[in-house]
Motif scaffolding. Structure first.
Motif, PDB file in Angstrom:
ATOM      1  N   PRO A  32     -14.576 -23.987 -43.832  1.00 59.32           N
ATOM      2  CA  PRO A  32     -14.753 -24.741 -42.582  1.00 59.32           C
ATOM      3  C   PRO A  32     -13.451 -24.771 -41.782  1.00 59.32           C
ATOM      4  O   PRO A  32     -12.361 -24.778 -42.355  1.00 59.32           O
ATOM      5  CB  PRO A  32     -15.147 -26.134 -43.058  1.00 59.32           C
ATOM      6  CG  PRO A  32     -14.619 -26.242 -44.442  1.00 59.32           C
ATOM      7  CD  PRO A  32     -14.625 -24.853 -45.006  1.00 59.32           C
ATOM      8  N   ARG A  33     -13.592 -24.787 -40.455  1.00 57.12           N
ATOM      9  CA  ARG A  33     -12.423 -24.857 -39.582  1.00 57.12           C
ATOM     10  C   ARG A  33     -12.225 -26.251 -39.016  1.00 57.12           C
ATOM     11  O   ARG A  33     -11.119 -26.606 -38.635  1.00 57.12           O
ATOM     12  CB  ARG A  33     -12.583 -23.875 -38.420  1.00 57.12           C
ATOM     13  CG  ARG A  33     -12.640 -22.430 -38.868  1.00 57.12           C
ATOM     14  CD  ARG A  33     -12.932 -21.519 -37.729  1.00 57.12           C
ATOM     15  NE  ARG A  33     -11.713 -21.341 -36.955  1.00 57.12           N
ATOM     16  CZ  ARG A  33     -11.633 -20.571 -35.873  1.00 57.12           C
ATOM     17  NH1 ARG A  33     -12.692 -19.938 -35.428  1.00 57.12           N
ATOM     18  NH2 ARG A  33     -10.509 -20.442 -35.226  1.00 57.12           N
ATOM     19  N   TRP A  34     -13.297 -27.021 -38.912  1.00 57.05           N
ATOM     20  CA  TRP A  34     -13.266 -28.292 -38.212  1.00 57.05           C
ATOM     21  C   TRP A  34     -13.649 -29.437 -39.136  1.00 57.05           C
ATOM     22  O   TRP A  34     -14.651 -29.379 -39.829  1.00 57.05           O
ATOM     23  CB  TRP A  34     -14.186 -28.244 -36.987  1.00 57.05           C
ATOM     24  CG  TRP A  34     -13.815 -27.088 -36.127  1.00 57.05           C
ATOM     25  CD1 TRP A  34     -14.496 -25.927 -35.962  1.00 57.05           C
ATOM     26  CD2 TRP A  34     -12.628 -26.969 -35.341  1.00 57.05           C
ATOM     27  NE1 TRP A  34     -13.811 -25.089 -35.123  1.00 57.05           N
ATOM     28  CE2 TRP A  34     -12.651 -25.705 -34.724  1.00 57.05           C
ATOM     29  CE3 TRP A  34     -11.536 -27.800 -35.105  1.00 57.05           C
ATOM     30  CZ2 TRP A  34     -11.639 -25.260 -33.872  1.00 57.05           C
ATOM     31  CZ3 TRP A  34     -10.526 -27.353 -34.262  1.00 57.05           C
ATOM     32  CH2 TRP A  34     -10.585 -26.099 -33.657  1.00 57.05           C
ATOM     33  N   MET A  35     -12.826 -30.460 -39.128  1.00 55.22           N
ATOM     34  CA  MET A  35     -13.025 -31.629 -39.972  1.00 55.22           C
ATOM     35  C   MET A  35     -13.308 -32.845 -39.088  1.00 55.22           C
ATOM     36  O   MET A  35     -13.018 -32.835 -37.888  1.00 55.22           O
ATOM     37  CB  MET A  35     -11.776 -31.886 -40.813  1.00 55.22           C
ATOM     38  CG  MET A  35     -11.337 -30.693 -41.646  1.00 55.22           C
ATOM     39  SD  MET A  35     -12.558 -30.155 -42.843  1.00 55.22           S
ATOM     40  CE  MET A  35     -12.286 -31.377 -44.103  1.00 55.22           C
ATOM     41  N   LEU A  36     -13.857 -33.877 -39.716  1.00 55.57           N
ATOM     42  CA  LEU A  36     -14.087 -35.132 -39.012  1.00 55.57           C
ATOM     43  C   LEU A  36     -13.883 -36.286 -39.962  1.00 55.57           C
ATOM     44  O   LEU A  36     -13.795 -36.099 -41.173  1.00 55.57           O
ATOM     45  CB  LEU A  36     -15.495 -35.176 -38.398  1.00 55.57           C
ATOM     46  CG  LEU A  36     -16.708 -35.094 -39.320  1.00 55.57           C
ATOM     47  CD1 LEU A  36     -16.984 -36.392 -40.071  1.00 55.57           C
ATOM     48  CD2 LEU A  36     -17.932 -34.726 -38.506  1.00 55.57           C
ATOM     49  N   VAL A  37     -13.785 -37.474 -39.403  1.00 56.90           N
ATOM     50  CA  VAL A  37     -13.851 -38.706 -40.182  1.00 56.90           C
ATOM     51  C   VAL A  37     -14.987 -39.530 -39.595  1.00 56.90           C
ATOM     52  O   VAL A  37     -15.374 -39.336 -38.439  1.00 56.90           O
ATOM     53  CB  VAL A  37     -12.533 -39.516 -40.148  1.00 56.90           C
ATOM     54  CG1 VAL A  37     -11.397 -38.749 -40.819  1.00 56.90           C
ATOM     55  CG2 VAL A  37     -12.162 -39.940 -38.740  1.00 56.90           C
ATOM     56  N   ASP A  38     -15.523 -40.425 -40.396  1.00 58.41           N
ATOM     57  CA  ASP A  38     -16.496 -41.375 -39.892  1.00 58.41           C
ATOM     58  C   ASP A  38     -15.729 -42.573 -39.334  1.00 58.41           C
ATOM     59  O   ASP A  38     -14.661 -42.939 -39.850  1.00 58.41           O
ATOM     60  CB  ASP A  38     -17.439 -41.822 -41.004  1.00 58.41           C
ATOM     61  CG  ASP A  38     -18.265 -40.664 -41.564  1.00 58.41           C
ATOM     62  OD1 ASP A  38     -18.550 -39.709 -40.810  1.00 58.41           O
ATOM     63  OD2 ASP A  38     -18.610 -40.712 -42.754  1.00 58.41           O
TER      64      ASP A  38
END
Length: 151
Positions: free
Chosen positions: A90-96
């Motif tokens: 994956p290239r893109w991460m997120l947080v909630d």
């Protein structure tokens, strides 16, 4: 963290299950790195409405998860699809993000008038990042302006 109200407003966050949403769609490496490398569960978030009639801080939130892959990067139907991203790489991460408090709108114009916020990165010329760090002193100053505890 900036969000366009048409994508996710403070009201959308308040209405979400558990008052928590994944911060999808970040496609800037520096903003991604802030989420991936610097944010921790429980960190405070200034929820900022951008690209609207009156931009400004609309509420307080907190990081509610560790970083994890943004699923929109893998979805060809998503406007945030990235054909170079794969589940294995994956290239893109997120947080909630979870709501702490809806607040009065603290408009950009008011923030620019406050000397204690002069160094706030979002107020700097040319800043286009959707996620920027905030110092403890800046956090306390914003919370004081909003009449919120600086926890």
């Amino acid at each position: 963290m900036k969000s366009e109200p048409d994508d996710c407003s403070i009201d959308d966050l308040a209405a979400a299950p558990g008052q928590c949403v994944p911060w999808v769609g970040v496609r800037n490496y520096q903003a991604r790195n802030f989420m991936r490398d610097a944010m921790r569960i429980g960190d405070g978030v200034l929820f900022y409405h951008s690209s609207c009639a009156q931009p400004g801080i609309a509420g307080l939130a907190e990081v509610a998860s560790a970083p994890h892959p943004d699923p929109t990067q893998f979805d060809p139907a998503s406007r945030w699809h990235d054909p170079k991203a794969t589940p294995a790489a994956p290239r893109w991460m997120l947080v909630d993000v979870r709501l702490r408090a809806r607040t009065r709108l603290l408009p950009l114009t008011e923030m620019r008038q406050r000397p204690e916020l002069a160094s706030l990165q979002i107020l700097q010329r040319g800043n286009r990042l959707s996620i920027t760090p905030v110092t403890p002193a800046q956090w306390q100053a914003v919370c004081a302006l909003l009449g919120q505890p600086a926890r």
